[in-house]
Design an enzyme around this catalytic site. Structure first.
Site, PDB file in Angstrom:
ATOM      1  NE  ARG A  47      -4.311   1.430   0.934  1.00 30.35           N
ATOM      2  CZ  ARG A  47      -5.163   1.974   0.088  1.00 30.35           C
ATOM      3  NH1 ARG A  47      -4.970   1.863  -1.211  1.00 30.35           N
ATOM      4  NH2 ARG A  47      -6.236   2.616   0.510  1.00 30.35           N
ATOM      5  CB  THR A  92      -9.738  -1.086  -7.094  1.00 27.50           C
ATOM      6  OG1 THR A  92      -9.723   0.110  -6.336  1.00 27.50           O
ATOM      7  CG2 THR A  92      -8.913  -2.146  -6.409  1.00 27.50           C
ATOM      8  CB  SER A 151      -7.191  -0.324   1.839  1.00 29.97           C
ATOM      9  OG  SER A 151      -7.716  -0.881   0.650  1.00 29.97           O
ATOM     10  N   GLY A 166     -13.966  -2.020  -6.096  1.00 35.84           N
ATOM     11  CA  GLY A 166     -15.252  -1.494  -5.663  1.00 35.84           C
ATOM     12  C   GLY A 166     -15.241  -0.680  -4.398  1.00 35.84           C
ATOM     13  N   GLY A 167     -14.075  -0.164  -3.954  1.00 34.26           N
ATOM     14  CA  GLY A 167     -14.043   0.701  -2.785  1.00 34.26           C
ATOM     15  C   GLY A 167     -14.647   0.038  -1.565  1.00 34.26           C
TER      16      GLY A 167
END
Length: 578
Positions: free
Chosen positions: A109, A386, A457, A478-479
């Site tokens: 990340r 994403t 996240s 998809g967050g």
């Protein structure tokens, strides 16, 4: 006579081996695929968001590479063919399981620059959040992690030379590829924002609309990839490419510096694990992801309910899932952040008694308003920018990787002379406690901005074991919806007896505590189901075109692989096996 006998035995052995090889070949070719299944194969499976990336991954497996080799090749290919999300300028997560049962996680990340500060997006005079600055332009960017992540994966697991794995991506960038309808739509959609933060000569800015079949050639990106090929991670975090990044950042008032690039390091972590329905072990991502903890919380809570008896997407099932989701997402807002900066109470959050106590207030007939749900006490709707891919090789090594730029094309800044987009990960921090980010997720001090910190996240690459054996590999973009899409895919297979493709295709729904609403795909719930949910007290419903876009693999009873890709929206996602 002995010599003749020996020759006869040798001939019989060779004949038997030929028969065996023929049998194995027939197994590969004649595996039966049912109408409701995805792609079925015996030796290996690659499922990605783009056919070119899937082919590149399969080619690596066929050449003798393992799942990790294929993953590195696929990741770099996606950086070329999926510019809105495929990324060199972003970061992500790996969950893996080797053929001998070893399990692990890699957190690559992004991190906040050293010059970042807790209140950097708060206007001092008004105490208001400068949200747009965390979304568009150079200040929104954090230190990218993808290249370092791929470097660590290669050094630890790969068998083929790195140059061999990255070269196909270089070739596609240099020679170009024909874009799809969906590519053209995303390029055209972003034109206004592209022009705000880039020079008009930027390759994605066009005087006339992009259309299907247009060729996208990325010469600057191919040269960046060549520098990585020749110099490894130093070809990105140091030297020419690093200077291009800093020059770009400086031109727009950003705070990323050379030291941030040079000092970046992804981290190996212990996965989150938990048991579902006695036989299934869930292996998912730990913080800085909230995904693994929440998925295990949801499934442990689900153990108390018979979803098979309740039925798929019925009012009872949706009600219970929504109640479980509200409580888990409330915990997310209060207790989850980067493990290196905040002591996340993982043991407590996954404790059976804690989860049971949290869920004891669930009423089978009545909704609990989110205003009445608080985080337990210690004793994001993202556009689909994403991307995820799942890979299993013939030895049974399994890789699940999700990466992101956050918004589509990240902060919309293309690094001049380097050819890749920068992320806008600053928005995934809590810009101000209680202030929702782009996905509507509310956060607190645990996810406040700090130098070198990883933002929280929802990305949740996941692997499932059944009675100790590999069973499922899955993930989705998809967050904030990622977690619930993965959760429902697992329940669809285990409780509702769906094939992997049926589970992926099944309509999804989502709730996340705040806002207090049920989000659902078109036709996910019929009018009678919605009426019953309203009678229970669920008052707010929102219909969206799609939740998630899963790429998954299921190990079938005969040991073969079923690859399933959700290509309902883009038409590009594809599974490939051999």
């Amino acid at each position: 006579m002995k010599k003749i006998y020996a020759i006869l035995l040798l001939s019989l052995f060779i004949l038997s081996q030929c028969k065996q090889n023929e049998s194995n070949l027939l197994k590969t070719v004649t595996l039966k695929r049912q109408a409701n299944e995805g792609v079925v194969a015996a030796n290996g499976m690659v499922v990605t968001a783009h056919p070119i990336a899937t082919k590149i991954g399969l080619d690596v497996l066929k050449k003798g590479g393992n799942a990790f080799d294929a993953a590195v090749a696929v990741k770099y290919a996606l950086a070329v063919v999926l510019p809105k999300a495929g990324n060199l300028g972003g970061g992500g997560y790996l969950i893996y399981r080797t053929s001998d049962g070893e399990k692990g996680a890699l957190d690559f990340r992004e991190t906040a620059p050293a010059a970042a500060s807790r209140d950097m997006f708060i206007e001092a005079k008004t105490d208001s959040v400068m949200k747009q600055k965390a979304l568009l332009g150079h200040l929104a960017t954090c230190t990218p992690g993808t290249v370092d992540g791929m470097d660590k994966i290669h050094k630890k697991f790969c068998t083929l030379p790195f140059q061999t794995l990255i070269q196909p991506a270089i070739d596609v960038a240099k020679n170009g590829f024909a874009i799809s309808d969906y590519d053209a739509w995303t390029f055209n959609r972003a034109q206004k924002e592209f022009r705000k933060v880039n020079d008009s000569s930027m390759i994605f800015i066009s005087k006339k609309p992009w259309k299907k079949g247009d060729s996208l050639i990325q010469n600057d990106l191919s040269k960046t990839l060549e520098r990585i090929r020749d110099n490894g991670r130093d070809g990105f975090y140091k030297g020419e490419t690093a200077q291009y990044v800093i020059d770009e950042i400086n031109s727009g008032g950003g705070i990323l510096r050379k030291e941030d690039l040079e000092n970046y390091s992804s981290k190996w972590r212990k996965p989150i694990e938990g048991i579902y329905r006695d036989s299934f072990n869930i292996i998912s991502m730990p913080p800085s992801s909230s995904g693994g903890i929440i998925i295990v919380q949801l499934l442990k809570g689900s153990n108390a309910y018979d979803f098979k008896e309740m039925g798929h997407n019925t009012s009872k099932t949706v009600h219970i899932m929504t109640e479980l989701q509200r409580r888990a997402y409330a915990d997310r807002a209060e207790h989850m952040g980067d493990l290196d900066f905040y002591e996340v109470p993982i043991e407590m959050l996954l404790d059976e008694e804690y989860i049971a106590t949290r869920n004891a207030s669930i009423n089978m007939e009545k909704a609990t308003p989110s205003s009445e749900i608080k985080a337990g006490k210690v004793d994001k709707i993202e556009s689909l920018e994403t991307t995820h891919f799942s890979i299993v090789d013939k030895e049974g090594n399994a890789v699940s990787i999700t990466t992101t730029l956050v918004g589509y094309f990240g902060c919309k800044v293309l690094v001049d002379n380097a050819g890749f987009f920068l992320n806008n990960e600053m928005n995934n921090f809590s810009l101000k406690p209680g202030f929702p980010n782009i996905f509507g997720l509310v956060g607190g001090e645990a996810n406040a901005i700090a130098p070198g910190k990883r933002m929280l996240s929802s990305m949740s690459p996941t692997i499932v074991e059944k009675n100790g054996d590999l069973f499922m590999v899955l993930g989705t973009p998809g967050g904030s919806t990622i977690i619930n899409v993965n959760y429902q895919n697992i329940v669809n297979v285990i409780d509702h007896g769906m094939t992997m493709q049926e589970a992926v295709n099944a309509k999804k729904h989502h709730s996340q505590w705040l806002p207090d609403a049920i989000v659902m795909e078109e036709d996910a719930l019929d009018s009678l189901t919605i009426s019953k949910l309203k009678e229970m007290g669920h008052t707010s419903f929102r219909v969206v075109e799609q939740l998630g876009r899963t790429e998954a693999i299921l190990i079938r009873p005969d040991g073969s692989y079923e690859g399933a890709a959700d290509n309902r929206r883009t038409g590009d996602a594809i599974a490939g096996g051999y």
